[in-house]
Design a protein around this motif. Structure first.
Motif, PDB file in Angstrom:
ATOM      1  N   ARG A  22       0.882  -1.207   0.093  1.00  0.00           N
ATOM      2  CA  ARG A  22      -0.082   0.229   0.051  1.00  0.00           C
ATOM      3  C   ARG A  22       0.885   1.294  -0.148  1.00  0.00           C
ATOM      4  NH1 ARG A  22      -4.888  -0.837   4.151  1.00  0.00           N
ATOM      5  NH2 ARG A  22      -5.861   1.067   2.821  1.00  0.00           N
ATOM      6  N   VAL A  23       2.061   1.186   0.662  1.00  0.00           N
ATOM      7  CA  VAL A  23       3.177   2.500   0.618  1.00  0.00           C
ATOM      8  C   VAL A  23       3.507   2.724  -0.742  1.00  0.00           C
ATOM      9  CG1 VAL A  23       5.028   3.065   1.391  1.00  0.00           C
ATOM     10  CG2 VAL A  23       3.607   2.295   3.072  1.00  0.00           C
ATOM     11  N   ALA A  24       3.695   1.524  -1.469  1.00  0.00           N
ATOM     12  CA  ALA A  24       4.408   1.698  -2.814  1.00  0.00           C
ATOM     13  C   ALA A  24       3.194   2.124  -3.872  1.00  0.00           C
ATOM     14  CB  ALA A  24       4.772   0.259  -3.335  1.00  0.00           C
ATOM     15  N   VAL A  25       1.866   1.705  -3.601  1.00  0.00           N
ATOM     16  CA  VAL A  25       0.973   1.703  -4.523  1.00  0.00           C
ATOM     17  C   VAL A  25       0.031   3.018  -4.177  1.00  0.00           C
ATOM     18  CG1 VAL A  25      -1.219   0.821  -5.704  1.00  0.00           C
ATOM     19  CG2 VAL A  25       0.790  -0.630  -5.257  1.00  0.00           C
ATOM     20  N   ASP A  26      -0.323   3.235  -3.175  1.00  0.00           N
ATOM     21  CA  ASP A  26      -1.326   4.363  -2.806  1.00  0.00           C
ATOM     22  C   ASP A  26      -0.945   5.864  -2.480  1.00  0.00           C
ATOM     23  OD1 ASP A  26      -3.268   2.185  -2.745  1.00  0.00           O
ATOM     24  OD2 ASP A  26      -3.348   2.066  -0.619  1.00  0.00           O
ATOM     25  N   VAL A  27       0.430   5.900  -2.076  1.00  0.00           N
ATOM     26  CA  VAL A  27       1.158   7.140  -1.639  1.00  0.00           C
ATOM     27  C   VAL A  27       2.280   7.282  -2.682  1.00  0.00           C
ATOM     28  CG1 VAL A  27       2.077   8.593   0.238  1.00  0.00           C
ATOM     29  CG2 VAL A  27       0.439   6.729   0.698  1.00  0.00           C
ATOM     30  N   GLN A  28       2.452   8.444  -3.220  1.00  0.00           N
ATOM     31  CA  GLN A  28       3.468   8.755  -4.040  1.00  0.00           C
ATOM     32  C   GLN A  28       4.721   9.017  -3.330  1.00  0.00           C
ATOM     33  OE1 GLN A  28       3.043  12.178  -6.513  1.00  0.00           O
ATOM     34  NE2 GLN A  28       4.748  11.915  -7.730  1.00  0.00           N
ATOM     35  N   ASP A  29       4.522   9.989  -2.082  1.00  0.00           N
ATOM     36  CA  ASP A  29       5.853  10.017  -1.504  1.00  0.00           C
ATOM     37  C   ASP A  29       5.207   9.940   0.005  1.00  0.00           C
ATOM     38  OD1 ASP A  29       7.945  10.870   0.077  1.00  0.00           O
ATOM     39  OD2 ASP A  29       8.338  12.563  -1.383  1.00  0.00           O
ATOM     40  N   TYR A  30       5.332   8.940   0.670  1.00  0.00           N
ATOM     41  CA  TYR A  30       4.841   9.007   2.141  1.00  0.00           C
ATOM     42  C   TYR A  30       5.329   9.684   3.065  1.00  0.00           C
ATOM     43  CZ  TYR A  30       8.274   5.534   3.425  1.00  0.00           C
ATOM     44  OH  TYR A  30       9.445   4.886   3.603  1.00  0.00           O
ATOM     45  N   LEU A  31       6.863   9.878   2.954  1.00  0.00           N
ATOM     46  CA  LEU A  31       7.365  10.826   3.935  1.00  0.00           C
ATOM     47  C   LEU A  31       6.893  12.175   3.875  1.00  0.00           C
ATOM     48  CD1 LEU A  31      11.085   9.642   3.312  1.00  0.00           C
ATOM     49  CD2 LEU A  31       9.662   9.068   5.326  1.00  0.00           C
ATOM     50  N   ALA A  32       6.757  12.809   2.684  1.00  0.00           N
ATOM     51  CA  ALA A  32       6.316  14.071   2.497  1.00  0.00           C
ATOM     52  C   ALA A  32       4.811  14.143   3.041  1.00  0.00           C
ATOM     53  CB  ALA A  32       6.519  14.646   0.997  1.00  0.00           C
ATOM     54  N   ALA A  33       4.049  13.407   2.711  1.00  0.00           N
ATOM     55  CA  ALA A  33       2.518  13.172   3.052  1.00  0.00           C
ATOM     56  C   ALA A  33       2.543  13.154   4.587  1.00  0.00           C
ATOM     57  CB  ALA A  33       1.873  12.034   2.366  1.00  0.00           C
ATOM     58  N   VAL A  34       3.349  12.278   5.226  1.00  0.00           N
ATOM     59  CA  VAL A  34       3.449  12.393   6.649  1.00  0.00           C
ATOM     60  C   VAL A  34       3.739  13.744   7.363  1.00  0.00           C
ATOM     61  CG1 VAL A  34       4.083  11.188   8.849  1.00  0.00           C
ATOM     62  CG2 VAL A  34       3.586   9.689   6.807  1.00  0.00           C
ATOM     63  N   GLY A  35       4.745  14.324   6.893  1.00  0.00           N
ATOM     64  CA  GLY A  35       5.433  15.686   7.136  1.00  0.00           C
ATOM     65  C   GLY A  35       4.178  16.832   7.149  1.00  0.00           C
ATOM     66  N   GLN A  36       3.406  16.717   6.002  1.00  0.00           N
ATOM     67  CA  GLN A  36       2.439  17.758   5.995  1.00  0.00           C
ATOM     68  C   GLN A  36       1.402  17.437   6.947  1.00  0.00           C
ATOM     69  OE1 GLN A  36       2.614  20.641   4.100  1.00  0.00           O
ATOM     70  NE2 GLN A  36       4.769  20.107   3.502  1.00  0.00           N
ATOM     71  N   LEU A  37       0.875  16.245   7.013  1.00  0.00           N
ATOM     72  CA  LEU A  37      -0.246  15.958   7.772  1.00  0.00           C
ATOM     73  C   LEU A  37       0.081  16.059   9.284  1.00  0.00           C
ATOM     74  CD1 LEU A  37      -3.061  14.718   8.461  1.00  0.00           C
ATOM     75  CD2 LEU A  37      -1.819  12.420   8.356  1.00  0.00           C
ATOM     76  N   ALA A  38       1.390  15.958   9.628  1.00  0.00           N
ATOM     77  CA  ALA A  38       1.799  16.364  11.051  1.00  0.00           C
ATOM     78  C   ALA A  38       1.737  17.881  11.376  1.00  0.00           C
ATOM     79  CB  ALA A  38       3.237  15.786  11.304  1.00  0.00           C
ATOM     80  N   SER A  55      -5.050   8.073  12.216  1.00  0.00           N
ATOM     81  CA  SER A  55      -6.225   7.677  11.546  1.00  0.00           C
ATOM     82  C   SER A  55      -6.113   7.667   9.895  1.00  0.00           C
ATOM     83  CB  SER A  55      -7.432   8.763  12.019  1.00  0.00           C
ATOM     84  OG  SER A  55      -7.755   8.624  13.145  1.00  0.00           O
ATOM     85  N   PRO A  56      -5.664   8.851   9.288  1.00  0.00           N
ATOM     86  CA  PRO A  56      -5.322   8.545   7.867  1.00  0.00           C
ATOM     87  C   PRO A  56      -4.257   7.988   7.253  1.00  0.00           C
ATOM     88  CG  PRO A  56      -4.761  10.901   8.591  1.00  0.00           C
ATOM     89  CD  PRO A  56      -5.256  10.195   9.924  1.00  0.00           C
ATOM     90  N   VAL A  57      -3.178   7.907   8.004  1.00  0.00           N
ATOM     91  CA  VAL A  57      -2.007   7.358   7.719  1.00  0.00           C
ATOM     92  C   VAL A  57      -2.151   5.667   7.674  1.00  0.00           C
ATOM     93  CG1 VAL A  57      -0.617   9.068   8.181  1.00  0.00           C
ATOM     94  CG2 VAL A  57      -0.737   7.061   9.826  1.00  0.00           C
ATOM     95  N   GLY A  58      -3.266   5.240   8.386  1.00  0.00           N
ATOM     96  CA  GLY A  58      -3.540   3.808   8.245  1.00  0.00           C
ATOM     97  C   GLY A  58      -3.825   3.332   7.201  1.00  0.00           C
ATOM     98  N   ASP A  59      -4.538   4.085   6.373  1.00  0.00           N
ATOM     99  CA  ASP A  59      -4.898   3.780   5.039  1.00  0.00           C
ATOM    100  C   ASP A  59      -3.852   3.702   4.169  1.00  0.00           C
ATOM    101  OD1 ASP A  59      -7.556   3.618   6.105  1.00  0.00           O
ATOM    102  OD2 ASP A  59      -8.237   5.611   5.473  1.00  0.00           O
ATOM    103  N   TRP A  60      -2.561   4.434   4.339  1.00  0.00           N
ATOM    104  CA  TRP A  60      -1.555   4.318   3.669  1.00  0.00           C
ATOM    105  C   TRP A  60      -0.517   3.240   3.825  1.00  0.00           C
ATOM    106  CZ3 TRP A  60      -0.306  10.261   4.758  1.00  0.00           C
ATOM    107  CH2 TRP A  60      -1.477  10.896   4.239  1.00  0.00           C
ATOM    108  N   GLY A  61      -1.038   2.229   4.903  1.00  0.00           N
ATOM    109  CA  GLY A  61       0.127   1.166   5.166  1.00  0.00           C
ATOM    110  C   GLY A  61       1.039   1.631   6.230  1.00  0.00           C
TER     111      GLY A  61
END
Length: 322
Positions: free
Chosen positions: A96-112, A145-151
């Motif tokens: 899911r990390v490889a398919v659902d999120v383009q850059d999971y590090l940047a996504a987590v940073g912005q969400l934080a 809550s949202p990052v659980g859907d990203w794996g």
């Protein structure tokens, strides 16, 4: 021969490109013709791929420590603060990390960052300073809550520092100082209350035994004299002075005489009048005995004639004055 060598080199190159090494903390997600098939995730070790058909993407499974940049915000009680935090998270589903999120590090940073701003706006200043554990848990739930859907899985969120304006720091310092002053005054008042209660109890005990008061007076005199002071102050009962005044006979001849301007002695440190020591001692002894017996003090005895104990006043001659 040349053709055979070329074919051999081509086979070796193809086989070399189909062999991958996956480290212990990694997982390999294999895309076969662009699709992720079930069971195609490769574990640690040597991974064999189908030449030309398979492509593998490695996903790091280690815990990632991500600092959250400091965010400016206004608390619920209208105080401007600057807060920064740190997040610990890891990958639990590499597909899911490889398919659902383009850059999971940047996504987590912005969400934080957005979650931290939301926590600041919902909290009071006192909560940010003293109740961080509750805020950390709330921020962790908000991000998880949202990052659980990203794996991904959030392991821990910590608020590192809360920067306050200088004016607010000075106000808090004054508040803390006033609180310490209030506690100090309360402690002093409690001490005085307990001391007053003890003194009241001691006074009741001394009232039952007058001799105890005299002993306490003597102890006080000894303590004062131990300090090597040049002046010693003794408490003298006013009733005793009035008793002596009533006991002293009046002299009508002295009252009828007019005052005479007599030059002062040259250097005389002795007083002009004094009460005899024996008479004063007898009076004090009689009053103490009467107080102890609970009866009225006896009438004083007649004092000796003033001419017997009054010292003669020496008046220098006029010629001796300078």
């Amino acid at each position: 021969m040349v053709l055979l060598a070329a074919i051999t080199l081509l086979i070796v190159a193809v086989l070399g490109s189909s062999v991958r090494i996956v480290r212990q903390f990694e997982r390999g997600v294999v895309f076969r013709f662009g699709r992720v098939a079930d069971g195609t995730t490769r574990g640690p070790g040597i991974a064999l791929l189908v030449p030309i058909a398979d492509r593998m993407q490695k996903i790091n499974m280690q815990i990632v420590t991500m600092p959250v940049p400091a965010q400016d915000g206004i608390t619920r009680d209208n105080v401007t603060v600057r807060v920064d935090a740190v997040i610990y998270f890891r990958v639990v589903d590499p597909v899911r990390v490889a398919v659902d999120v383009q850059d999971y590090l940047a996504a987590v940073g912005q969400l934080a960052q957005t979650s931290l701003r939301s926590i600041i706006g919902k909290s009071d200043l006192d909560d940010l300073l003293s109740n961080r554990e509750k805020l950390n848990q709330g921020m962790e739930l908000m991000i998880d809550s949202p990052v659980g859907d990203w794996g991904l899985h959030i392991d821990r969120v910590e608020i590192k520092d809360v920067a306050l304006p200088q004016t607010m720091k000075r106000s808090m310092s004054r508040q803390a100082e006033a609180e310490r002053e209030r506690r100090a005054r309360i402690i002093i008042a409690d001490g005085e209350k307990q001391a007053a209660a003890s003194l009241t109890e001691a006074a009741d005990l001394m009232a039952e035994s007058p001799a105890a008061l005299q002993l306490r007076l003597l102890e006080t005199v000894v303590e004062v004299a131990a300090e090597k002071n040049s002046t010693l102050v003794l408490p003298f009962p006013v009733e005793l002075l009035r008793f002596l005044e009533r006991a002293t006979p009046a002299d009508p001849d002295r009252a009828a005489q007019a005052p005479v301007d007599v030059p002062a002695p040259a250097l005389s440190a002795e007083p002009s009048t004094a009460v005899p020591a024996s008479a004063a001692a007898d009076l004090i002894k009689a009053m103490v005995q009467a107080d102890a017996a609970g009866s009225a003090p006896p009438e004083p005895a007649a004092l000796p004639d003033e001419s017997e104990w009054r010292p003669a006043m020496s008046v220098p001659e006029a010629g001796s004055r300078r």
